[in-house]
Design a protein around this motif. Structure first.
Motif, PDB file in Angstrom:
ATOM      1  N   ARG A  10       0.831  -1.211   0.000  1.00 28.37           N
ATOM      2  CA  ARG A  10       0.000   0.000   0.000  1.00 28.37           C
ATOM      3  C   ARG A  10       0.866   1.262   0.000  1.00 28.37           C
ATOM      4  O   ARG A  10       0.541   2.243  -0.670  1.00 28.37           O
ATOM      5  CB  ARG A  10      -0.952   0.001   1.182  1.00 28.37           C
ATOM      6  CG  ARG A  10      -2.068  -1.010   1.050  1.00 28.37           C
ATOM      7  CD  ARG A  10      -3.024  -0.963   2.238  1.00 28.37           C
ATOM      8  NE  ARG A  10      -3.976  -2.033   2.191  1.00 28.37           N
ATOM      9  CZ  ARG A  10      -5.110  -2.029   1.484  1.00 28.37           C
ATOM     10  NH1 ARG A  10      -5.415  -0.980   0.756  1.00 28.37           N
ATOM     11  NH2 ARG A  10      -5.929  -3.055   1.505  1.00 28.37           N
ATOM     12  N   THR A  11       1.983   1.237   0.701  1.00 32.08           N
ATOM     13  CA  THR A  11       2.898   2.380   0.723  1.00 32.08           C
ATOM     14  C   THR A  11       3.474   2.636  -0.663  1.00 32.08           C
ATOM     15  O   THR A  11       3.570   3.782  -1.109  1.00 32.08           O
ATOM     16  CB  THR A  11       4.029   2.143   1.748  1.00 32.08           C
ATOM     17  OG1 THR A  11       3.446   1.968   3.042  1.00 32.08           O
ATOM     18  CG2 THR A  11       5.003   3.312   1.785  1.00 32.08           C
ATOM     19  N   ILE A  12       3.845   1.572  -1.356  1.00 34.79           N
ATOM     20  CA  ILE A  12       4.357   1.715  -2.720  1.00 34.79           C
ATOM     21  C   ILE A  12       3.275   2.273  -3.639  1.00 34.79           C
ATOM     22  O   ILE A  12       3.537   3.161  -4.455  1.00 34.79           O
ATOM     23  CB  ILE A  12       4.895   0.369  -3.248  1.00 34.79           C
ATOM     24  CG1 ILE A  12       6.152  -0.029  -2.467  1.00 34.79           C
ATOM     25  CG2 ILE A  12       5.187   0.443  -4.744  1.00 34.79           C
ATOM     26  CD1 ILE A  12       6.614  -1.442  -2.708  1.00 34.79           C
ATOM     27  N   LEU A  13       2.050   1.793  -3.505  1.00 34.16           N
ATOM     28  CA  LEU A  13       0.947   2.318  -4.308  1.00 34.16           C
ATOM     29  C   LEU A  13       0.749   3.807  -4.053  1.00 34.16           C
ATOM     30  O   LEU A  13       0.579   4.588  -4.994  1.00 34.16           O
ATOM     31  CB  LEU A  13      -0.352   1.575  -3.989  1.00 34.16           C
ATOM     32  CG  LEU A  13      -0.673   0.371  -4.827  1.00 34.16           C
ATOM     33  CD1 LEU A  13      -1.869  -0.369  -4.257  1.00 34.16           C
ATOM     34  CD2 LEU A  13      -0.927   0.749  -6.269  1.00 34.16           C
ATOM     35  N   MET A  14       0.767   4.204  -2.803  1.00 33.87           N
ATOM     36  CA  MET A  14       0.589   5.617  -2.469  1.00 33.87           C
ATOM     37  C   MET A  14       1.688   6.459  -3.098  1.00 33.87           C
ATOM     38  O   MET A  14       1.431   7.529  -3.649  1.00 33.87           O
ATOM     39  CB  MET A  14       0.565   5.827  -0.954  1.00 33.87           C
ATOM     40  CG  MET A  14      -0.698   5.316  -0.292  1.00 33.87           C
ATOM     41  SD  MET A  14      -0.843   5.714   1.468  1.00 33.87           S
ATOM     42  CE  MET A  14       0.625   4.994   2.172  1.00 33.87           C
ATOM     43  N   ARG A  15       2.911   5.971  -3.021  1.00 31.09           N
ATOM     44  CA  ARG A  15       4.053   6.696  -3.584  1.00 31.09           C
ATOM     45  C   ARG A  15       3.946   6.789  -5.114  1.00 31.09           C
ATOM     46  O   ARG A  15       4.140   7.857  -5.695  1.00 31.09           O
ATOM     47  CB  ARG A  15       5.340   6.010  -3.160  1.00 31.09           C
ATOM     48  CG  ARG A  15       6.598   6.757  -3.486  1.00 31.09           C
ATOM     49  CD  ARG A  15       7.835   6.142  -2.857  1.00 31.09           C
ATOM     50  NE  ARG A  15       7.951   4.712  -3.095  1.00 31.09           N
ATOM     51  CZ  ARG A  15       8.136   3.797  -2.130  1.00 31.09           C
ATOM     52  NH1 ARG A  15       8.250   4.150  -0.866  1.00 31.09           N
ATOM     53  NH2 ARG A  15       8.237   2.518  -2.438  1.00 31.09           N
ATOM     54  N   CYS A  16       3.606   5.687  -5.769  1.00 30.59           N
ATOM     55  CA  CYS A  16       3.521   5.673  -7.233  1.00 30.59           C
ATOM     56  C   CYS A  16       2.379   6.542  -7.758  1.00 30.59           C
ATOM     57  O   CYS A  16       2.508   7.184  -8.792  1.00 30.59           O
ATOM     58  CB  CYS A  16       3.320   4.250  -7.741  1.00 30.59           C
ATOM     59  SG  CYS A  16       4.777   3.225  -7.620  1.00 30.59           S
ATOM     60  N   LEU A  17       1.261   6.507  -7.057  1.00 29.99           N
ATOM     61  CA  LEU A  17       0.069   7.221  -7.516  1.00 29.99           C
ATOM     62  C   LEU A  17      -0.075   8.608  -6.912  1.00 29.99           C
ATOM     63  O   LEU A  17      -1.011   9.335  -7.237  1.00 29.99           O
ATOM     64  CB  LEU A  17      -1.182   6.397  -7.222  1.00 29.99           C
ATOM     65  CG  LEU A  17      -1.224   5.021  -7.877  1.00 29.99           C
ATOM     66  CD1 LEU A  17      -2.464   4.267  -7.429  1.00 29.99           C
ATOM     67  CD2 LEU A  17      -1.173   5.147  -9.386  1.00 29.99           C
ATOM     68  N   ASN A  18       0.836   8.941  -5.994  1.00 29.34           N
ATOM     69  CA  ASN A  18       0.791  10.238  -5.325  1.00 29.34           C
ATOM     70  C   ASN A  18      -0.571  10.469  -4.676  1.00 29.34           C
ATOM     71  O   ASN A  18      -1.241  11.481  -4.921  1.00 29.34           O
ATOM     72  CB  ASN A  18       1.134  11.367  -6.307  1.00 29.34           C
ATOM     73  CG  ASN A  18       1.489  12.640  -5.578  1.00 29.34           C
ATOM     74  OD1 ASN A  18       1.988  12.617  -4.462  1.00 29.34           O
ATOM     75  ND2 ASN A  18       1.219  13.774  -6.215  1.00 29.34           N
ATOM     76  N   ILE A  19      -0.987   9.496  -3.862  1.00 28.69           N
ATOM     77  CA  ILE A  19      -2.255   9.596  -3.150  1.00 28.69           C
ATOM     78  C   ILE A  19      -2.013   9.471  -1.650  1.00 28.69           C
ATOM     79  O   ILE A  19      -0.946   9.058  -1.220  1.00 28.69           O
ATOM     80  CB  ILE A  19      -3.263   8.522  -3.622  1.00 28.69           C
ATOM     81  CG1 ILE A  19      -2.701   7.107  -3.425  1.00 28.69           C
ATOM     82  CG2 ILE A  19      -3.643   8.758  -5.079  1.00 28.69           C
ATOM     83  CD1 ILE A  19      -3.685   6.003  -3.792  1.00 28.69           C
ATOM     84  N   THR A  20      -3.017   9.834  -0.877  1.00 27.74           N
ATOM     85  CA  THR A  20      -2.905   9.811   0.576  1.00 27.74           C
ATOM     86  C   THR A  20      -3.299   8.454   1.137  1.00 27.74           C
ATOM     87  O   THR A  20      -3.867   7.618   0.437  1.00 27.74           O
ATOM     88  CB  THR A  20      -3.824  10.872   1.211  1.00 27.74           C
ATOM     89  OG1 THR A  20      -5.189  10.503   0.952  1.00 27.74           O
ATOM     90  CG2 THR A  20      -3.539  12.253   0.654  1.00 27.74           C
ATOM     91  N   SER A  21      -3.032   8.278   2.415  1.00 27.88           N
ATOM     92  CA  SER A  21      -3.400   7.019   3.066  1.00 27.88           C
ATOM     93  C   SER A  21      -4.915   6.829   3.101  1.00 27.88           C
ATOM     94  O   SER A  21      -5.401   5.701   3.077  1.00 27.88           O
ATOM     95  CB  SER A  21      -2.816   6.944   4.472  1.00 27.88           C
ATOM     96  OG  SER A  21      -3.259   8.034   5.240  1.00 27.88           O
ATOM     97  N   ASP A  22      -5.681   7.908   3.134  1.00 29.54           N
ATOM     98  CA  ASP A  22      -7.145   7.789   3.087  1.00 29.54           C
ATOM     99  C   ASP A  22      -7.607   7.302   1.719  1.00 29.54           C
ATOM    100  O   ASP A  22      -8.517   6.486   1.621  1.00 29.54           O
ATOM    101  CB  ASP A  22      -7.815   9.129   3.390  1.00 29.54           C
ATOM    102  CG  ASP A  22      -7.619   9.566   4.830  1.00 29.54           C
ATOM    103  OD1 ASP A  22      -7.423   8.680   5.700  1.00 29.54           O
ATOM    104  OD2 ASP A  22      -7.639  10.779   5.083  1.00 29.54           O
TER     105      ASP A  22
END
Length: 79
Positions: A10-22
């Motif tokens: 999930r952390t990698i997804l957030m970083r790749c997509l530039n999205i927040t934890s929410d």
């Protein structure tokens, strides 16, 4: 503290997509082809594995939960 595979994915997804934890817990997150390639590269580097058919699977994913489950399973199997 050791993070679970799910948290790392999930952390990698957030970083790749530039999205927040929410946003990572929404049912769907849109990924274009460049996002997919970047995600695959980062997953391979993070877990020390190599995917051969992973891109085909990602393109057909319905939601993030399925994606996380699939990658977690692959990591455990050493794919």
């Amino acid at each position: 503290m050791i993070q679970s595979d799910e948290v790392r994915i999930r952390t990698i997804l957030m970083r790749c997509l530039n999205i927040t934890s929410d946003e990572i817990y929404k049912e769907e997150v849109m990924m274009d082809s460049l996002d997919i390639v970047e995600f695959i590269i980062q997953i391979e580097e993070e877990f020390g594995i190599e995917y051969n058919n992973f891109s085909d699977f990602v393109i057909h994913m319905d939601n993030i939960e399925d994606l996380v489950k699939y990658i977690t399973c692959c990591v455990k199997e050493g794919r």
